[in-house]
Write an enzyme that holds these catalytic residues in place. Structure first.
Site, PDB file in Angstrom:
ATOM      1  N   ASP A 121       0.874  -1.164   0.000  1.00 10.68           N
ATOM      2  CA  ASP A 121       0.000   0.000   0.000  1.00 10.68           C
ATOM      3  C   ASP A 121       0.922   1.228   0.000  1.00 10.68           C
ATOM      4  O   ASP A 121       2.110   1.127   0.299  1.00 10.68           O
ATOM      5  CB  ASP A 121      -0.951  -0.001   1.205  1.00 10.68           C
ATOM      6  CG  ASP A 121      -2.147   0.928   0.963  1.00 10.68           C
ATOM      7  OD1 ASP A 121      -2.082   1.764   0.029  1.00 10.68           O
ATOM      8  OD2 ASP A 121      -3.151   0.827   1.697  1.00 10.68           O
TER       9      ASP A 121
HETATM   10  C1  BGC Z   1      -5.016   3.321   0.010  1.00 10.67           C
HETATM   11  C2  BGC Z   1      -5.074   2.316  -1.128  1.00 10.67           C
HETATM   12  C3  BGC Z   1      -4.851   3.028  -2.439  1.00 10.67           C
HETATM   13  C4  BGC Z   1      -3.528   3.746  -2.376  1.00 10.67           C
HETATM   14  C5  BGC Z   1      -3.198   4.507  -3.645  1.00 10.67           C
HETATM   15  C6  BGC Z   1      -3.754   4.145  -0.040  1.00 10.67           C
HETATM   16  O1  BGC Z   1      -3.791   5.171   0.908  1.00 10.67           O
HETATM   17  O2  BGC Z   1      -5.077   2.642   1.244  1.00 10.67           O
HETATM   18  O3  BGC Z   1      -6.312   1.676  -1.130  1.00 10.67           O
HETATM   19  O4  BGC Z   1      -4.904   2.109  -3.486  1.00 10.67           O
HETATM   20  O5  BGC Z   1      -3.540   4.683  -1.314  1.00 10.67           O
HETATM   21  O6  BGC Z   1      -4.023   5.611  -3.750  1.00 10.67           O
END
Ligand code: BGC
Length: 758
Positions: free
Chosen positions: A229
């Site tokens: 993530d």
């Molecule tokens: C979120 C993810 C997301 C990623 C990219 C993160 O903060 O938890 O779900 O895909 O950011 O935006």
């Protein structure tokens, strides 16, 4: 494409390999021109394509794309085929927008209705989330576009989401928090999996070898790559070793240097780096087999699909006196800002720049004579002026339609809700309108359960429309007027009070730790075990028609652990209009070695039926449908004995049932240690044999004793919990082999568990 993975790895320098394992930009991998290796572009996700106009910048404008209903709504459709169709459409939009991997679906369990991101998740049940997301993944990937199954794992709250340590026992981890991922991985083979921010049992998910390698690859056979993530990696080298292939976002020159230095110093085996590079190259080359950026989004076609999905997701929660569907000749008081500025998606990384947005009011004006009142400004404090206007509007029409949307500043990624409540103003508004207009219909927009206690009894009709995407308005109007017969069902229990929720005392934790104290008992598993009444149960939803369940039959009433059985049932639409029923199959295990929830969902199907029509529906139940995860054996286990198959229209409304018998369960060796009691030894035939002489001696001693009542207790019950080692210590010698009690027990464990005996 003539590039081959092995020749690329051979030609890449150490620096290039290290660099490939970290994003080159926030949304792209590294390209290596001298080798002709292209980059791939990833994009949120999950219910639309949020393609950054400038993928080299972290936060910026995105291109317009269709905003489909959020996952909470997708779950409520219970429709596998529809999820596949949606996946295809998402894949096509990715191709149009030059996106190789869509960052979704998100399938974390709805452990508490307070989780700010529940709107992005499917269900409180792992089977439902797993099966639906697998079909979505298959749909996207059928177009030559990858997915990223997220957030792996145990990411069930937003409070301290980057650092919280989720403490969860092994059985609960596997049965509740991993099963959905397991189904999605095995059935969908997502090109990528995204690890979560949080820790599980003290280990960051991004450095968690048990999750990323033992479970994901060794147990489940995962073949794609794991990305982090955004910002989840703390230390690049341990994360590589644990099985984290791509660190996002990039760039991170420091991370590259760490890896290069570790290989050079011998601290990191280059084979580990090569393994990761190979996984990345496999997917990058696969992605590049499908040319992207070549056509436009089918704006109208996908808007129509978004509307169809939203209409399958709407749950009719209440419909007293058949107020719905509307006849068509009523004058309408439409109250609520959400009728004009619809609340159709949630806040955070999933936010889509919609291609177009439908508003309910516009559609209603085409259908009826409408009076509109704003009703709600989104503020917390009660605004008597707005309420006064709403009341007079409601009085002036035949029916009042109240559009109530939970403000997105209350429900979003990044933080949890403090409670289940609507705003004080919204509650006052509903109460004031219902006081003057008994024919009031409440239409809700929210991503998770809300508290309806202050008004639900007074309001005759309620539609749960979720965050229904950009075309949700048409779906709501279709359901209100009966063009569509509602068929959505809840995928999460709506409790009577927040304090009833099983995770209540352990959410969101404190001092950086959240203890999953309710164990297996989240959602309906918890409410049922605690015998707690709920507002609306899991699987619930009304229709404008009725269904009858008959003729439940099974392919065999006796079976063994390795045989699958087929369950068949007839469903009849007994009403006067066509409709769809979500048939739900649960399994109840009346007697088991380890305690189990009262019932668990094991299969489901959405069935379309004309008025008067009957259809026969069949389900396959394999070994897993009868098993629980035994942390003693670290494996799934089914106990021989009776099971009850329950088929119904919700977890609380079982219409037909049938008992079947598993004649042979999962073969297991006895599980013994120094603490094992007489009861433990007697529980398995192989070990029971060994302690039988002791038991006989005890019985005889008791019967022949002058005062057989000496202890005033049931001797057998008394002895059953005594460890064997203590028995020996008490002087029940059995065969004295000149050994200490401990040595004797250890020798007996060896005899009971050694291979080849039975
Ligand atoms: C979120 C993810 C997301 C990623 C990219 C993160 O903060 O938890 O779900 O895909 O950011 O935006």
């Amino acid at each position: 494409m003539s590039l081959s993975v092995s020749s690329l790895i051979q030609q890449m320098t150490l620096e290039e390999k290290a660099a490939l394992c970290i994003g080159a930009t926030p949304w792209q991998t590294l390209s290596i021109d001298r080798l002709g290796l292209p980059h791939i572009t990833v994009s949120d996700g999950p219910h639309g394509v949020r393609r950054a106009i400038d993928p080299t910048a972290m936060i910026n404008e995105s291109f317009p794309a269709t905003c489909f209903p959020v996952a909470a709504a997708l779950g409520a459709t219970w429709d596998k085929d529809l999820l596949f169709e949606l996946g295809q459409a998402l894949g096509e939009e990715c191709i149009a927008l030059d996106v190789d991997v869509l960052l979704g679906p998100g399938i974390n369990m709805k452990r508490s209705p307070l989780c700010g991101r529940n709107f992005e998740y499917f269900a409180e049940d792992p089977l439902l989330a797993g099966v639906l997301s697998a079909r979505l993944i298959q749909g996207v990937q059928s177009r030559g576009v990858g997915t990223s199954l997220k957030h792996f794992a145990v990411n069930n709250q937003e409070t301290r989401r980057f650092t919280i340590d989720a403490v969860v026992d092994e059985r609960t981890l596997h049965e509740i928090y991993l099963t959905g991922f397991e189904i999605a991985v095995k059935q969908g083979q997502p090109w990528t999996v995204m690890c979560a921010y949080n820790s599980v049992n003290g280990h960051l998910c991004s450095q968690n070898e048990y999750l990323l390698t033992t479970v994901l690859r060794d147990l489940w056979g995962y073949e794609g790559f794991v990305m982090s993530d955004w910002g989840a990696v703390r230390d690049r080298v341990p994360s590589l070793e644990a099985g984290l292939d791509l660190q996002m976002p990039g760039p991170s020159p420091h991370g590259i240097q760490e890896v290069v230095a570790a290989v050079k110093s011998g601290a990191l085996d280059e084979a580990i780096l090569n393994r990761t590079v190979e996984r990345l190259l496999n997917i990058i080359l696969r992605a590049k087999e499908t040319p992207k950026g070549s056509h436009n989004i089918d704006v109208e076609g996908h808007h129509a699909l978004a509307r169809r999905i939203a209409s399958e997701a709407i749950v009719l929660l209440k419909n007293e006196g058949s107020l719905l569907p509307l006849k068509g000749d009523e004058t309408l008081a439409v109250i609520g800002n959400a009728a004009v500025s619809p609340v159709f998606q949630g806040g955070g990384s999933s936010h889509i720049k919609a291609t177009k947005i439908d508003a309910p009011l516009t559609f209603l004006q085409e259908k009826a004579e409408v009076r509109f009142s704003m009703g709600d400004s989104g503020g917390q404090t009660v605004d008597q002026t707005l309420i006064g206007q709403a009341v007079s509007t409601a009085q002036s029409a035949d029916v009042a339609l109240l559009f109530i949307a939970l403000p997105s500043r209350i429900e979003s990624e990044g933080y949890d809700r403090p409670d289940l409540n609507l705003t004080a103003h919204q509650v006052a508004l509903i109460q004031a309108v219902i006081a003057v207009q008994p024919r009031t219909i409440v239409v809700l927009n929210n991503g998770s359960a809300i508290n309806m206690h202050p008004w639900i009894d007074a309001v005759p009709a309620v539609l749960e429309a979720w965050l229904p995407g950009q075309a949700g308005a048409g779906a709501i109007i279709d359901v209100l007027y009966g063009v569509i017969n509602p068929s959505g069902k809840l995928t999460e229990t709506f409790p009577l009070a927040l304090s009833d929720t099983p995770s209540y005392l352990n959410f969101p934790g404190e001092n950086g730790t959240v203890r999953y104290g309710e164990g297996l008992y989240i959602g309906y598993r918890g409410y049922e075990a605690l015998n707690r009444d709920v507002l609306f149960p899991f699987g619930y939803g009304l229709s404008y028609t009725q269904f009858r369940y008959d003729n439940l039959r099974v392919s065999q009433t006796e079976f063994t652990a390795d045989e699958a059985i087929t369950v068949t049932v007839d469903i009849t639409n007994t009403g006067s209009r066509s409709g769809k029923e979500v048939v739900q199959v649960y399994v109840h295990d009346p007697v088991s070695r380890l305690r189990r929830p009262i019932k668990e969902l094991k299969a489901f199907a959405k069935v379309a039926l004309e008025a008067g029509e009957t259809k026969t529906v069949s389900f396959q139940l394999d070994n897993r449908a009868f098993s629980y995860y035994d942390p003693g054996y670290h494996q799934w286990v089914a106990d021989a004995g009776e099971f009850e198959i329950l088929v119904g229209s919700s977890s609380a409304n079982i219409h037909v049932r049938q008992t079947i018998t598993m004649t042979e369960g999962t073969p297991l060796a006895p599980l013994l240690n120094l603490n094992s009691t007489m009861g433990d030894w007697l529980a398995h035939p192989r070990s029971a044999m060994l302690v039988q002489p002791l038991v006989d001696a005890m019985r005889q001693m008791n019967e022949t004793s002058a005062d057989s009542d000496a202890l005033g207790a049931d001797m057998e019950a008394f002895f059953i919990d005594l460890p064997l080692v203590t028995m020996f210590g008490f002087g029940f010698q059995g065969q004295d082999m000149g050994m200490s009690p401990r040595q004797k027990v250890e020798a007996m464990i060896e005899a009971a568990t050694s291979e080849g005996e039975s």
